[in-house]
Design an enzyme around this catalytic site. Structure first.
Site, PDB file in Angstrom:
ATOM      1  CG  HIS A 213       6.758  19.253  30.052  1.00  0.00           C
ATOM      2  ND1 HIS A 213       5.795  19.691  30.921  1.00  0.00           N
ATOM      3  CD2 HIS A 213       6.661  20.030  28.949  1.00  0.00           C
ATOM      4  CE1 HIS A 213       5.123  20.687  30.363  1.00  0.00           C
ATOM      5  NE2 HIS A 213       5.628  20.911  29.171  1.00  0.00           N
TER       6      HIS A 213
ATOM      7  CG  HIS B 165      -1.120  24.388  28.967  1.00  0.00           C
ATOM      8  ND1 HIS B 165      -1.042  24.877  27.680  1.00  0.00           N
ATOM      9  CD2 HIS B 165       0.168  24.301  29.403  1.00  0.00           C
ATOM     10  CE1 HIS B 165       0.227  25.077  27.357  1.00  0.00           C
ATOM     11  NE2 HIS B 165       0.976  24.710  28.381  1.00  0.00           N
TER      12      HIS B 165
ATOM     13  CG  ASP C 118       4.513  24.140  31.061  1.00  0.00           C
ATOM     14  OD1 ASP C 118       3.304  24.147  30.749  1.00  0.00           O
ATOM     15  OD2 ASP C 118       5.424  24.370  30.235  1.00  0.00           O
TER      16      ASP C 118
ATOM     17  CG  HIS D 207       4.071  28.721  29.599  1.00  0.00           C
ATOM     18  ND1 HIS D 207       2.705  28.625  29.430  1.00  0.00           N
ATOM     19  CD2 HIS D 207       4.595  27.555  29.144  1.00  0.00           C
ATOM     20  CE1 HIS D 207       2.416  27.457  28.880  1.00  0.00           C
ATOM     21  NE2 HIS D 207       3.551  26.781  28.698  1.00  0.00           N
TER      22      HIS D 207
END
Length: 308
Positions: free
Chosen positions: A265, A79, A242, A238
């Site tokens: 991720h 973030h 990311d 969001h």
């Protein structure tokens, strides 16, 4: 397009709780000279070990993006890195007295205020961009990231969860990276999880600092957060936030036209490492300031929900 490298005008500090460790963390961000890059410094360790933001230092990509060097780790950097990417900040020292960056409110919104307060300083050396040389794709089961060369960073991202809560079944976004678009379209979007994951995460030693103040928790047919969503497509926004943060692990801004489906991720890191390790980029600089990228690609956001 930003021509010169940037840092901040003056140092700033903030504190908070680590999402996964649950520990209180103090952070001090300090201007750095040209060509420094983004460097985390663990000032809770007497030797003040440094960890540079680089694909070479990514590790333990499990519900967060983490960096490690010589056994020293800094967790959940995405973030903060997303905000640094949006502001075009190239050089910083980030002093942190624990192993995890504070989660704050679960989004990048607090960093907008932080860096506006710090001020942005133009430096006297050209900024380097990484421009893709060819089509790049990574896949894992039905998930993928596909990218082709471009003069900008643009992202078409889609999420799809097989869940009873309608709003996560299907959402898509089209995004062109700029500070204006980031602030308006991505920065306020919070991290999220499913209620059935919470106990499992805690059993793995994760989410110790998680709460409805810093994450959206999805129940069977709705979310548990009494204040509701900040935007209808907060979930895909969001995931795109990311991705923007994970791309900045390259150490320089990436120029690419990206299409992504069901990112996370680990997949983001695989994509970044492929570009970095196989040198699928050329380093470019710009000679003069250009207008915002919206002039040739319109930045827009769309949230689409699947039918029942």
């Amino acid at each position: 397009m930003q021509v010169y490298q940037q840092t901040i005008e003056r140092e700033v500090t903030f504190s908070g709780i680590g999402l996964h460790t649950g520990k209180k963390v103090n952070v001090r961000i300090v201007p750095a000279p040209v060509d420094t890059g983004i460097i985390f410094v663990r000032n809770d360790i007497p030797s003040l070990p440094e960890i540079k933001v680089s694909p070479e230092n990514t590790t333990q990509l499990f519900y967060a993006t983490n960096l490690e060097k010589d056994g020293v780790i800094v967790k959940t950097v995405e973030h903060l890195l997303a905000a640094l990417s949006a502001f075009g900040i190239d050089n910083l020292y980030i002093y942190i007295d624990s192993e995890e960056v504070p989660i704050l409110d679960g989004s990048s919104a607090p960093y907008i205020y932080l860096f506006e307060n710090a001020g942005i300083k133009k430096q006297n050396r050209k900024r380097k961009y990484l421009k893709l040389k060819e089509h790049v794709e990574v896949k894992r089961e039905d998930k993928y990231i596909s990218a082709k060369p471009s003069d900008a960073l643009s992202i078409r991202n889609t999420i799809s969860f097989n869940h009873t809560y309608k709003k996560v079944r299907y959402q898509t976004i089209e995004y062109v990276h700029s500070l204006k678009n980031f602030e308006k379209l991505l920065s306020k979007a919070r991290t999220f999880c499913f209620v059935e994951e919470v106990e499992w995460l805690k059993s793995k030693g994760l989410a110790k600092g998680g709460s409805l103040d810093n994450a959206i928790v999805i129940d069977k047919y709705d979310i548990l957060n009494p204040t509701g969503l900040r935007m209808e497509n907060e979930f895909v926004a969001h995931k795109t936030l990311d991705l923007v943060g994970d791309l900045y692990v390259l150490g320089h801004p990436l120029l690419a036209d990206i299409e992504a489906y069901k990112t996370g991720h680990a997949l983001n890191a695989t994509f970044v490492r492929k570009i970095y390790e196989e040198k699928l980029y050329e380093v470019v600089e710009f000679e003069e300031e250009r207008e915002n990228l919206e002039q040739f690609v319109m930045g827009k956001i769309e949230g689409k929900l699947s039918p029942e």
